[in-house]
Design a protein around this motif. Structure first.
Motif, mmCIF file in Angstrom:
data_model
loop_
_atom_site.group_PDB
_atom_site.id
_atom_site.type_symbol
_atom_site.label_atom_id
_atom_site.label_comp_id
_atom_site.label_asym_id
_atom_site.label_seq_id
_atom_site.Cartn_x
_atom_site.Cartn_y
_atom_site.Cartn_z
ATOM 1 N N TYR A 1 19.507 22.126 49.587
ATOM 2 C CA TYR A 1 18.107 21.701 49.560
ATOM 3 C C TYR A 1 17.532 21.890 48.159
ATOM 4 N N GLU A 2 17.868 23.010 47.524
ATOM 5 C CA GLU A 2 17.346 23.305 46.182
ATOM 6 C C GLU A 2 17.835 22.281 45.158
ATOM 7 N N GLU A 3 19.105 21.869 45.285
ATOM 8 C CA GLU A 3 19.627 20.841 44.375
ATOM 9 C C GLU A 3 18.869 19.536 44.540
ATOM 10 N N TYR A 4 18.611 19.168 45.795
ATOM 11 C CA TYR A 4 17.887 17.925 46.060
ATOM 12 C C TYR A 4 16.466 17.995 45.498
ATOM 13 N N VAL A 5 15.773 19.096 45.750
ATOM 14 C CA VAL A 5 14.399 19.242 45.258
ATOM 15 C C VAL A 5 14.367 19.184 43.730
ATOM 16 N N ASN A 6 15.365 19.761 43.093
ATOM 17 C CA ASN A 6 15.436 19.702 41.622
ATOM 18 C C ASN A 6 15.570 18.269 41.137
ATOM 19 N N GLN B 1 12.439 13.866 38.114
ATOM 20 C CA GLN B 1 12.136 12.452 37.926
ATOM 21 C C GLN B 1 11.015 12.281 36.905
ATOM 22 N N SER B 2 11.113 11.202 36.140
ATOM 23 C CA SER B 2 10.101 10.945 35.114
ATOM 24 C C SER B 2 8.803 10.468 35.750
ATOM 25 N N SER B 3 7.687 10.997 35.262
ATOM 26 C CA SER B 3 6.382 10.562 35.766
ATOM 27 C C SER B 3 6.061 9.139 35.318
ATOM 28 N N SER C 1 4.162 15.907 48.072
ATOM 29 C CA SER C 1 3.164 15.829 46.989
ATOM 30 C C SER C 1 3.167 17.070 46.109
ATOM 31 N N LYS C 2 3.743 18.158 46.594
ATOM 32 C CA LYS C 2 3.838 19.383 45.796
ATOM 33 C C LYS C 2 5.110 19.419 44.960
ATOM 34 N N ILE C 3 5.980 18.410 45.155
ATOM 35 C CA ILE C 3 7.273 18.377 44.463
ATOM 36 C C ILE C 3 7.330 17.249 43.445
ATOM 37 N N ILE C 4 6.805 16.068 43.803
ATOM 38 C CA ILE C 4 6.805 14.942 42.862
ATOM 39 C C ILE C 4 5.376 14.583 42.487
ATOM 40 N N ASP C 5 5.250 13.824 41.415
ATOM 41 C CA ASP C 5 3.950 13.336 40.972
ATOM 42 C C ASP C 5 3.607 12.094 41.787
ATOM 43 N N THR C 6 2.754 12.248 42.799
ATOM 44 C CA THR C 6 2.407 11.122 43.660
ATOM 45 C C THR C 6 1.361 10.203 43.031
ATOM 46 N N ASN C 7 0.926 10.522 41.806
ATOM 47 C CA ASN C 7 0.028 9.618 41.072
ATOM 48 C C ASN C 7 0.791 8.526 40.332
ATOM 49 N N ARG C 8 2.121 8.583 40.396
ATOM 50 C CA ARG C 8 2.925 7.534 39.761
ATOM 51 C C ARG C 8 2.615 6.166 40.383
ATOM 52 N N VAL C 9 2.801 5.125 39.613
ATOM 53 C CA VAL C 9 2.529 3.771 40.090
ATOM 54 C C VAL C 9 3.503 3.403 41.205
ATOM 55 N N VAL C 10 2.969 2.895 42.305
ATOM 56 C CA VAL C 10 3.788 2.408 43.417
ATOM 57 C C VAL C 10 3.910 0.891 43.284
ATOM 58 N N THR C 11 5.134 0.415 43.113
ATOM 59 C CA THR C 11 5.352 -1.026 42.948
ATOM 60 C C THR C 11 5.891 -1.689 44.213
ATOM 61 N N GLY D 1 13.034 -3.684 40.594
ATOM 62 C CA GLY D 1 14.054 -2.739 40.164
ATOM 63 C C GLY D 1 13.465 -1.686 39.239
ATOM 64 N N GLY D 2 14.245 -0.633 38.983
ATOM 65 C CA GLY D 2 13.812 0.393 38.048
ATOM 66 C C GLY D 2 12.859 1.410 38.622
ATOM 67 N N ALA D 3 12.647 1.393 39.940
ATOM 68 C CA ALA D 3 11.770 2.376 40.571
ATOM 69 C C ALA D 3 12.595 3.434 41.280
ATOM 70 N N ASP D 4 12.031 4.624 41.411
ATOM 71 C CA ASP D 4 12.651 5.661 42.245
ATOM 72 C C ASP D 4 12.241 5.405 43.690
ATOM 73 N N LEU D 5 13.221 5.279 44.562
ATOM 74 C CA LEU D 5 12.958 5.026 45.982
ATOM 75 C C LEU D 5 12.801 6.349 46.718
ATOM 76 N N ILE D 6 11.679 6.529 47.378
ATOM 77 C CA ILE D 6 11.422 7.725 48.178
ATOM 78 C C ILE D 6 11.461 7.331 49.651
ATOM 79 N N GLY D 7 12.406 7.881 50.398
ATOM 80 C CA GLY D 7 12.502 7.607 51.822
ATOM 81 C C GLY D 7 11.738 8.659 52.605
ATOM 82 N N ILE D 8 10.825 8.213 53.465
ATOM 83 C CA ILE D 8 9.958 9.121 54.216
ATOM 84 C C ILE D 8 10.065 8.797 55.705
ATOM 85 N N GLY D 9 10.201 9.843 56.509
ATOM 86 C CA GLY D 9 10.343 9.655 57.939
ATOM 87 C C GLY D 9 11.774 9.889 58.391
ATOM 88 N N LEU D 10 11.958 9.844 59.703
ATOM 89 C CA LEU D 10 13.257 10.093 60.317
ATOM 90 C C LEU D 10 14.327 9.185 59.721
#
Length: 456
Positions: free
Chosen positions: A36-41, A46-48, A96-106, A318-327
């Motif tokens: 889990y710690e490796e994943y959170v790191n 990730q770049s803001s 929201s406490k781990i990544i910068d959620t103010n990043r642009v969502v494309t 392309g070029g975005a970080d994909l965040i998967g949320i949910g089951l």
């Protein structure tokens, strides 16, 4: 460019198990040994400046469609869906406490399950929760939702359009009554037409339709009729999928009499007719399985080589970080893929403990990233810029991939290889999974038939 007519009898020999390459390495290589710690790191690093692509899995359905390979929870209880919305919000709070959620969502996509099995009020609550944490959507963000036409109301569409959704994808699969009965999805043409008309009336200007070939009782003649009916709906895109028969993974597929599933030769005839039919009616082939009108941005991206492939399919974002949320959702970064828990109890338990519902991941090494670039370029654009790969990764392509190039000899008639690039011929695009597999370093360690669906 070489382009031979397909010899169906000879072509069938290429039918073998292989990945669809929505990722490389494939999900088979994901491991729960990544902590889990490796994943959170990975998330923290990730770049803001890198934009975000968001995927939300809404897993509920009323009943099973027997062909479906998705991760689904069957229920008729609205309170279960209310509970899920609450847990997804809590997951976003932790995130929201781990990544910068103010990043642009494309890009944002709702998949399922049946997202519109959630009623209008539930969808509104869910989207408002999202925008509480992710507030910075770009003006041209692609915001899309998968829709079962049997579960759609004007109120739901009002919510989606009101929150900026601009693309929808309808699951149809087949209009033939006998096929629908066998796959346990009764969906008359009139229901689908009404759903398309409703969306057009609400101002949705990009509509995709999913069809599947290779389902039980399908024939070339029956699928011709499905295509003719589909064309009357004037959708902007088609996704024409090869049915993935994996009964060792999905128990509902065991309900099929396998003798009713079309032979690979018939499937190829259906695919060839589908290609000719859609292209003669103004659509262009985009990547594997997909067709779009020439004024669609996917077609423009294919022309300029910017088409991108991820777990949400083909995209121009392309070029975005994909965040998967949910089951069971899967996320993707420059150096990782990660997946959430597949079952509800561990998903909820993790969130109750204040952690992301992380299940398994893979951290990509340099070789993985190189081969990912090669495979995804071929899968997306049927083209590989060899010189660009050499410059980016500091390799000599022909010596580094000597073994892969030997494997490619089997597909020589479908390729044009020079010192500068690899081009896949129009008939070769039907074998793009086979061609990409030649560059897959993990395939040599995978034995047995029951790992992937057949490529043809």
């Amino acid at each position: 460019m070489k382009n031979k007519n397909i010899d169906f009898d000879a072509y069938v020999k290429y039918s073998k198990p292989g990945p669809r390459y929505t990722s490389y390495p494939t999900a088979l290589e994901f491991s729960d040994k990544i902590s889990y710690e490796e994943y959170v790191n990975e998330l923290k690093n990730q770049s803001s400046q890198t934009p975000l692509s968001l995927y939300f899995h809404l897993p509920f359905c009323r009943s099973a469609c027997y062909f479906c390979g998705c991760n689904v929870v069957y229920t008729s209880k609205s309170e279960k869906m209310d509970r899920y919305i609450e847990y997804v919000e809590r997951e976003m709070e932790i995130l929201s406490k781990i990544i910068d959620t103010n990043r642009v969502v494309t890009q944002m996509h709702f998949g399922g399950g049946t997202p519109t099995f959630f009623d209008a009020k539930q969808l509104d609550t869910h989207i408002k929760n999202i925008k509480k944490y992710f507030k910075n959507f770009s003006d041209d963000a692609e915001i899309s939702c998968e829709i079962d036409p049997r579960f759609l109301t004007n109120e739901q569409l009002d919510v989606l359009v009101g929150h900026g959704f601009n693309r929808i994808s309808y699951g149809v699969q087949d209009f033939d009554e006998k096929v629908q009965k066998e796959i346990h999805r009764i969906q008359p043409y009139e229901i689908t037409k009404n759903a398309v008309d409703m969306a057009r009336a609400k101002g949705i200007n990009s509509i995709n339709m999913d069809l599947i070939y290779g389902l039980p009782y399908q024939t070339l003649e029956s699928f011709k009729k499905t295509l003719e009916l589909a064309l009357t709906l004037d959708t902007d895109r088609f996704a024409i999928f090869n049915y993935a028969h994996v009964p060792w993974i999905k128990k509902t597929m065991r309900k099929f009499d396998e003798s009713t599933i079309p032979h690979p030769k018939v499937k190829l005839e259906i695919l060839k007719f589908t290609h000719d039919f859609l292209t003669s009616n103004g659509y262009k082939m985009i990547g594997m399985d997909h067709y779009a009108k020439p004024d669609d941005e996917l077609f423009k991206a294919l022309e300029d080589g910017s088409l991108h492939r991820n777990f949400q399919g083909y995209t121009t974002k392309g070029g975005a970080d994909l965040i998967g949320i949910g089951l069971t959702s899967i996320g993707e970064g420059i150096r990782h893929y990660a997946q959430n828990y597949k079952d509800m109890k561990p998903y909820e338990d993790a969130i109750d403990s204040g952690k992301l519902p992380y299940f398994r991941a893979i951290i990509l090494n340099d070789e993985d990233r190189l081969r990912k670039d090669v495979i995804m370029s071929l899968m997306s654009n049927f083209y590989l810029d060899i010189k660009a790969v050499e410059a980016k990764f500091g390799i000599d392509f022909f010596s580094h991939f000597e073994d892969a190039l030997k494997e490619l000899k089997e597909y020589d008639e479908f390729l044009e290889i020079s010192k500068e690039d690899i081009k896949v011929t129009p008939t070769g695009t039907l074998l793009i999974r086979n061609i990409a597999m030649c560059f897959d370093e993990y395939m040599k360690n995978i034995s047995g038939e029951k790992r992937f669906s057949k490529t043809v």
